[in-house]
Design a protein around this motif. Structure first.
Motif, PDB file in Angstrom:
ATOM      1  N   ILE A 193       0.690  -1.151   0.173  1.00  0.00           N
ATOM      2  CA  ILE A 193       0.161  -0.083   0.178  1.00  0.00           C
ATOM      3  C   ILE A 193       0.835   1.119   0.045  1.00  0.00           C
ATOM      4  O   ILE A 193       0.402   2.438  -0.480  1.00  0.00           O
ATOM      5  CB  ILE A 193      -1.001  -0.156   1.167  1.00  0.00           C
ATOM      6  N   ASP A 194       2.023   1.204   0.437  1.00  0.00           N
ATOM      7  CA  ASP A 194       2.710   2.641   0.839  1.00  0.00           C
ATOM      8  C   ASP A 194       3.976   2.288  -0.408  1.00  0.00           C
ATOM      9  O   ASP A 194       4.431   3.681  -0.375  1.00  0.00           O
ATOM     10  CB  ASP A 194       3.524   2.427   2.138  1.00  0.00           C
ATOM     11  N   GLY A 195       3.776   1.573  -1.359  1.00  0.00           N
ATOM     12  CA  GLY A 195       4.890   1.627  -2.499  1.00  0.00           C
ATOM     13  C   GLY A 195       6.253   1.121  -2.102  1.00  0.00           C
ATOM     14  O   GLY A 195       7.138   1.388  -2.720  1.00  0.00           O
ATOM     15  N   HIS A 196       6.418   0.995  -0.832  1.00  0.00           N
ATOM     16  CA  HIS A 196       7.903   0.794  -0.196  1.00  0.00           C
ATOM     17  C   HIS A 196       8.426  -0.860  -0.115  1.00  0.00           C
ATOM     18  O   HIS A 196       9.306  -1.125   0.364  1.00  0.00           O
ATOM     19  CB  HIS A 196       8.019   1.562   0.988  1.00  0.00           C
ATOM     20  N   ALA A 197       7.437  -1.620  -0.500  1.00  0.00           N
ATOM     21  CA  ALA A 197       7.540  -3.042  -0.589  1.00  0.00           C
ATOM     22  C   ALA A 197       6.767  -3.314  -1.629  1.00  0.00           C
ATOM     23  O   ALA A 197       5.774  -3.123  -2.033  1.00  0.00           O
ATOM     24  CB  ALA A 197       7.212  -3.662   0.935  1.00  0.00           C
ATOM     25  N   ALA A 198       7.341  -4.667  -2.173  1.00  0.00           N
ATOM     26  CA  ALA A 198       6.648  -5.483  -3.166  1.00  0.00           C
ATOM     27  C   ALA A 198       6.523  -6.783  -3.076  1.00  0.00           C
ATOM     28  O   ALA A 198       7.899  -7.256  -2.485  1.00  0.00           O
ATOM     29  CB  ALA A 198       6.725  -4.799  -4.430  1.00  0.00           C
ATOM     30  N   LEU A 199       5.774  -7.588  -3.567  1.00  0.00           N
ATOM     31  CA  LEU A 199       5.870  -9.159  -3.594  1.00  0.00           C
ATOM     32  C   LEU A 199       6.022  -9.613  -4.997  1.00  0.00           C
ATOM     33  O   LEU A 199       5.290  -9.100  -5.845  1.00  0.00           O
ATOM     34  CB  LEU A 199       4.687  -9.764  -2.991  1.00  0.00           C
ATOM     35  N   ALA A 200       7.300 -10.415  -5.330  1.00  0.00           N
ATOM     36  CA  ALA A 200       7.314 -10.628  -6.917  1.00  0.00           C
ATOM     37  C   ALA A 200       7.511 -12.131  -6.830  1.00  0.00           C
ATOM     38  O   ALA A 200       7.887 -12.789  -5.746  1.00  0.00           O
ATOM     39  CB  ALA A 200       8.780 -10.211  -7.485  1.00  0.00           C
ATOM     40  N   GLY A 236      10.367 -13.415  -1.794  1.00  0.00           N
ATOM     41  CA  GLY A 236       9.634 -12.697  -2.852  1.00  0.00           C
ATOM     42  C   GLY A 236       9.418 -11.123  -2.528  1.00  0.00           C
ATOM     43  O   GLY A 236       9.041 -10.467  -3.478  1.00  0.00           O
ATOM     44  N   VAL A 237       9.616 -10.988  -1.368  1.00  0.00           N
ATOM     45  CA  VAL A 237       9.365  -9.426  -0.569  1.00  0.00           C
ATOM     46  C   VAL A 237      10.473  -8.745  -0.965  1.00  0.00           C
ATOM     47  O   VAL A 237      11.805  -9.127  -0.434  1.00  0.00           O
ATOM     48  CB  VAL A 237       8.944  -9.388   0.546  1.00  0.00           C
ATOM     49  N   LEU A 238      10.427  -7.682  -1.431  1.00  0.00           N
ATOM     50  CA  LEU A 238      11.557  -6.698  -1.943  1.00  0.00           C
ATOM     51  C   LEU A 238      11.202  -5.461  -1.056  1.00  0.00           C
ATOM     52  O   LEU A 238      10.013  -4.775  -1.252  1.00  0.00           O
ATOM     53  CB  LEU A 238      11.599  -6.472  -3.463  1.00  0.00           C
ATOM     54  N   ILE A 239      12.093  -4.542  -0.556  1.00  0.00           N
ATOM     55  CA  ILE A 239      11.953  -3.559   0.005  1.00  0.00           C
ATOM     56  C   ILE A 239      12.561  -2.181  -0.405  1.00  0.00           C
ATOM     57  O   ILE A 239      13.810  -2.552  -0.783  1.00  0.00           O
ATOM     58  CB  ILE A 239      12.599  -3.792   1.439  1.00  0.00           C
TER      59      ILE A 239
END
Length: 546
Positions: free
Chosen positions: A166-173, A203-206
């Motif tokens: 939601i905050d754009g500062h983490a993502a799941l790939a 898969g989580v990228l910060i």
């Protein structure tokens, strides 16, 4: 009967005066029988105004405006309240528009629901070369744990997937996306992190690690970008927004926005913060700032740290719920200093995302080096979310503007104390303390991180409660601000923070005729009703756009 003759004569005289007066000036629009909060210096409350050539030309009483002006479009507002067009001082307008076409993960209550929504989106769009989504927040899940990629790997072994928090500062790939980005268990980088489990990527990228994957996503077409901007505009008009600050744009997107403004297809006024790439800096430092009625470009958006929710915010002491973890800055302090010097030397505004108290201290001290004391350069700290007591006075000492998003406080309040602990949470979301420094705040939403409706932010700032009007006494209610202050924060103070106070932010002669009409008066209605007040109409330059 004789006693009624003077009254009848007065009525006859008035009708003749208002309808037959040959001295009346022709204008484009007259609005009357309203409660108009001008937000001028004296916070005048008037009844009517006249608009000509997209600008207010006079504001006054019904009698004064109707006697002096005439128009084919004269609107009786039936006592409704009118305010300057609302300004969102920090949003991601273009990103929000693009996000309307990808998987919506807002409000997912579990990892299982996240996966199911992604699967539904992919089923409805079978030709996708990338599966994208945004809006998940693990803090809403019972486990509170980051998701992992295994289910996505099983469902989409040959299609890359990237789902932004939601905050754009983490993502799941998924694995396919990690392979494209050459992300492995040994990947390290400044200002980012690859989350591991059993020594393998989950898969989580910060933060900066997301770019390793996202740079491989095909560019949006011009048609897709146009459609995104139009869709975003329509939704914003519906909630009374007439200007947005888009925090972080590329030159190509700014060029498209300007072209659409010139065509008339985009009417939303935009204050563009530019991404500080070498190409963008070289261009705008050469051409200088841009300002017209629809577009202002005179600032650069810098990222100081990440987000509290993903533990990427840079803290002076470790996270209360993760021993030894201080978060991190997204650049070395020397790199921030070098950016500040270039921005200062070229006469632009520096606007830096700072969440943690360490990031705020680092950037406030760098700002101080160049600003040197009281000034009118209007450099901004975006979010100013956790500021230590020792650093608060630096906003006043160097005329630094806090740009804050009140709904962050009411969204984060249920878990922020776990991240910060009982003592440090008291220095977070301290809007009244920040307001007291320079006598102003610029208020925004950070949409799509939060909802686009500015009245949600107004409610959160004034009562410090969520959508359910909880907690009963408000979250850290000592940092409430008044309704008058909140209205200024989303009008004239937001305009000032953008160097646009001569164009907008109040209903005054010669300013752009942007205004919003509400069904209820937010300055007087019960607190419990504030989030539910509806927009009756939105006008830009005197033209009704909603």
């Amino acid at each position: 009967m004789k006693k009624n003759i003077p009254i009848l004569s007065m009525i006859f005289f008035s009708l003749c005066f208002f309808s037959c007066n040959p001295e009346q000036e022709e204008v484009d629009l007259i609005v009357h029988n309203a409660v108009i909060y001008t937000v001028d210096e004296g916070f005048s409350i008037l009844q009517a105004f006249a608009v000509k050539d997209n600008r207010f030309i006079e504001i006054g009483s019904d009698r004064s405006i109707l006697s002096k002006y005439k128009s084919e479009e004269t609107i009786d507002m039936d006592g409704r309240s009118i305010y300057p067009g609302f300004i969102d001082a920090h949003s991601h307008f273009y990103r929000y528009g693009l996000g309307l076409g990808i998987a919506d993960l807002l409000g997912t209550e579990s990892e299982e629901e996240l996966v199911e929504r992604v699967k539904d989106h992919a089923d409805k769009n079978p030709d996708l070369t990338w599966i994208l989504g945004q809006g998940w927040d693990q803090n809403l899940w019972e486990s509170k744990e980051f998701p992992a990629k295994e289910k996505l790997d099983s469902l989409f072994p040959n299609t890359p997937v990237l789902l932004t928090r939601i905050d754009g500062h983490a993502a799941l790939a998924n694995q396919k996306a990690l392979d494209l980005g050459k992300v492995t268990a040994t990947t390290t980088l400044t200002g980012g992190k690859v989350i591991l489990r059993d020594k393998q990527p989950t898969g989580v990228l910060i933060d900066n690690a997301i770019k390793l994957v996202s740079t491989h996503i095909p560019a949006w077409s011009i048609e897709e970008s146009r459609n995104a901007l139009i869709a975003a505009q329509e939704n914003c008009f519906e909630v009374g927004l007439t200007s947005v600050v888009d925090a972080g744009l590329e030159k190509e997107t700014i060029d498209l926005i300007e072209k659409m403004h010139q065509e008339g297809s985009l009417k939303m006024r935009v204050y563009a913060m530019v991404n500080p790439t070498e190409e963008n800096m070289e261009h705008f430092f050469t051409t200088g700032p841009v300002q017209n009625d629809f577009l202002t470009v005179r600032s650069f958006k810098i990222y100081g740290d990440g987000a509290l929710g993903s533990r990427g915010a840079a803290l002076l002491k470790p996270y209360h719920d993760h021993a030894g973890n201080y978060g991190f800055l997204l650049k070395n302090p020397a790199d921030f200093d070098a950016l500040a010097k270039r921005i200062y030397d070229n006469g632009f505004q520096m606007n830096t995302h700072c969440i943690g108290d360490s990031a705020n201290r680092t950037l406030l001290d760098i700002y101080a080096k160049y600003l040197k004391g009281k000034n009118d350069l209007r450099w901004r700290i975006e979010h100013a979310q956790v500021v230590s007591n020792e650093d608060m006075s630096k906003f006043a000492a160097y005329s630094i503007i806090p740009s804050v998003q009140p709904t962050h406080a009411t969204s984060d309040m249920y878990w922020a104390g776990q991240r910060l602990g009982a003592m440090r949470i008291k220095t977070a979301y301290a809007y009244k303390d920040l307001l007291d420094q320079n006598g102003m705040l610029a208020l925004g939403s950070d949409f799509p991180v939060e909802h686009i409706n500015p009245l949600y932010g107004f409610h959160a700032a004034v009562v410090r409660k969520d959508a359910n009007n909880l907690p009963e006494n408000g979250f850290q209610s000592e940092n409430k601000i008044t309704r008058l202050q909140a209205l200024k924060g989303m009008t004239i103070w937001a305009a000032y923070a953008n160097f646009e106070e001569h164009l907008k932010g109040s209903i005054e002669p010669e300013k752009l005729a942007d205004f919003v009409v509400l069904e209820k008066d937010i300055m007087l209605c019960p607190e419990i009703d504030l989030r539910n007040v509806k927009v009756f109409a939105t006008y830009i330059g005197g033209e009704k756009v909603y």
